[in-house]
Design an enzyme around this catalytic site. Structure first.
Site, PDB file in Angstrom:
ATOM      1  N   ARG A  47       7.256  17.512  25.072  1.00 58.29           N
ATOM      2  CA  ARG A  47       7.732  16.169  24.731  1.00 58.29           C
ATOM      3  C   ARG A  47       7.126  15.128  25.658  1.00 58.29           C
ATOM      4  NH1 ARG A  47      13.749  13.489  25.423  1.00 58.29           N
ATOM      5  NH2 ARG A  47      13.805  12.364  23.442  1.00 58.29           N
TER       6      ARG A  47
ATOM      7  N   ASP B  81      21.803  15.045  19.122  1.00 54.60           N
ATOM      8  CA  ASP B  81      21.471  14.341  20.367  1.00 54.60           C
ATOM      9  C   ASP B  81      22.557  14.524  21.430  1.00 54.60           C
ATOM     10  OD1 ASP B  81      19.746  12.918  22.003  1.00 54.60           O
ATOM     11  OD2 ASP B  81      20.574  10.974  21.472  1.00 54.60           O
TER      12      ASP B  81
ATOM     13  N   HIS C 153      17.907  18.712  17.858  1.00 52.85           N
ATOM     14  CA  HIS C 153      17.732  17.794  18.984  1.00 52.85           C
ATOM     15  C   HIS C 153      19.035  17.692  19.768  1.00 52.85           C
ATOM     16  CE1 HIS C 153      15.435  14.520  21.012  1.00 52.85           C
ATOM     17  NE2 HIS C 153      16.663  14.279  21.451  1.00 52.85           N
ATOM     18  N   CYS C 154      19.096  18.426  20.855  1.00 50.97           N
ATOM     19  CA  CYS C 154      20.248  18.361  21.752  1.00 50.97           C
ATOM     20  C   CYS C 154      19.771  18.698  23.161  1.00 50.97           C
ATOM     21  CB  CYS C 154      21.362  19.307  21.295  1.00 50.97           C
ATOM     22  SG  CYS C 154      20.815  21.015  21.014  1.00 50.97           S
TER      23      CYS C 154
ATOM     24  N   TYR D 108      18.205   7.677  34.925  1.00 53.58           N
ATOM     25  CA  TYR D 108      19.653   7.690  34.724  1.00 53.58           C
ATOM     26  C   TYR D 108      20.190   9.028  35.230  1.00 53.58           C
ATOM     27  CZ  TYR D 108      18.711  10.666  30.652  1.00 53.58           C
ATOM     28  OH  TYR D 108      18.291  11.680  29.834  1.00 53.58           O
TER      29      TYR D 108
END
Length: 284
Positions: free
Chosen positions: A119, A241, A26-27, A44
């Site tokens: 996702r 992450d 997960h990155c 954002y």
């Protein structure tokens, strides 16, 4: 193009040596924005963190492989993620974001580009639940590709969404330990619901996001991760992450690496978590 790698000056080397084949499941890659623009309706705007920064971090940590997860700031334009995978297809896989405008040819192109999942975000501050009709239609279309669905949830939503999740017709992956708050400890209803889901044969859980639910040195997050690893050792994944969207503090990824033995407590479990499980799910 010159890439700013000065962030590594503030990162220490982890004490834990990762095994060959260790996977950051997960990155993200962000931008660069002048080449891969951010979505107009994004919630954002991150600092650019292109593929070169991700690779430099992984080389620093000893990570061999990675799964690039499409972040909401890029929306359904998966170009930056696909570009990263194309730079080293043996090292990278991807998880996309898609909507009803995607054709079967689009999904096939993503598959050829190394994408293995789609996702959906259910987190309120990032826009909340998707249109469930769109959600189910896309799952029906990607199921034949052998893909899975990644679910980004908030802890309060795990219980009300559990019955829907349990009926999903393909493998599903829950991000960031369901974002269950570490301060609430291991005796909390969202974690019990997460454990119940973890017992399903098609459930995978990422024991990443300690920096989302706790503060350094993340000691309160480790018992939560340990429960999830113990209940589901063959379907857990780990990730950094990086570069940490919407951070509450500056995270040193070495702290996340050094936390691993506190919840994957022996070499066999660590190898499953870091190497075997992601290789099986993503086809490394």
């Amino acid at each position: 193009m010159t890439v700013d790698l000065s962030f590594l000056e503030h990162r220490r080397k982890p004490l834990v040596k990762l095994p060959l084949g260790a996977t950051d499941a997960h990155c993200h890659v962000f931008g660069p924005g002048d080449r891969f623009p951010y979505a107009p309706n994004r919630r954002y705007t991150p600092k650019d963190a292109p593929k070169e920064a991700l690779r430099a971090l992984h080389d620093h940590l000893g990570v061999s492989r990675a799964v690039i997860v499409q972040a909401s700031c890029h929306g359904t334009d998966n170009a930056a993620m696909l570009d990263c995978i194309a730079s080293d297809p043996k090292r990278y896989r991807g998880v996309c974001i898609a909507d009803d405008s995607f054709t079967d040819k689009d999904f096939e192109r993503l598959h050829q580009g190394g994408v293995r999942g789609v996702r959906f975000n259910f987190v309120k501050h990032l826009g909340g639940s998707p249109d469930m009709g769109v959600f189910m239609r896309i799952l029906d279309r990607v199921k034949g590709l052998g893909w899975h669905v990644v679910l980004h949830l908030d802890a309060p939503d795990i219980v009300p969404l559990s019955s829907m999740i349990a009926r999903l017709p393909l493998p599903f992956v829950i991000d960031h330990m369901g974002r269950v708050p570490a301060v609430a400890g291991v005796d909390q209803e969202p974690l019990r619901a997460l454990v119940k889901l973890a017992r399903l044969d098609n459930c995978w859980i990422k024991v990443c996001g300690a920096e989302r639910i706790d503060m350094p040195p993340y000691n309160r997050a480790a018992p939560i991760a340990r429960i999830l690893v113990e209940v589901n050792p063959e379907r857990v994944l780990w990730g950094t992450d990086f570069p940490h969207p919407n951070p509450t503090h500056e995270c040193d990824e070495a702290d996340l690496v050094d936390l691993i033995p506190h919840y994957a407590v022996n070499e066999r479990t660590q190898h499953r978590l870091l190497v075997d499980n992601p290789a099986r799910l993503y086809g490394f």
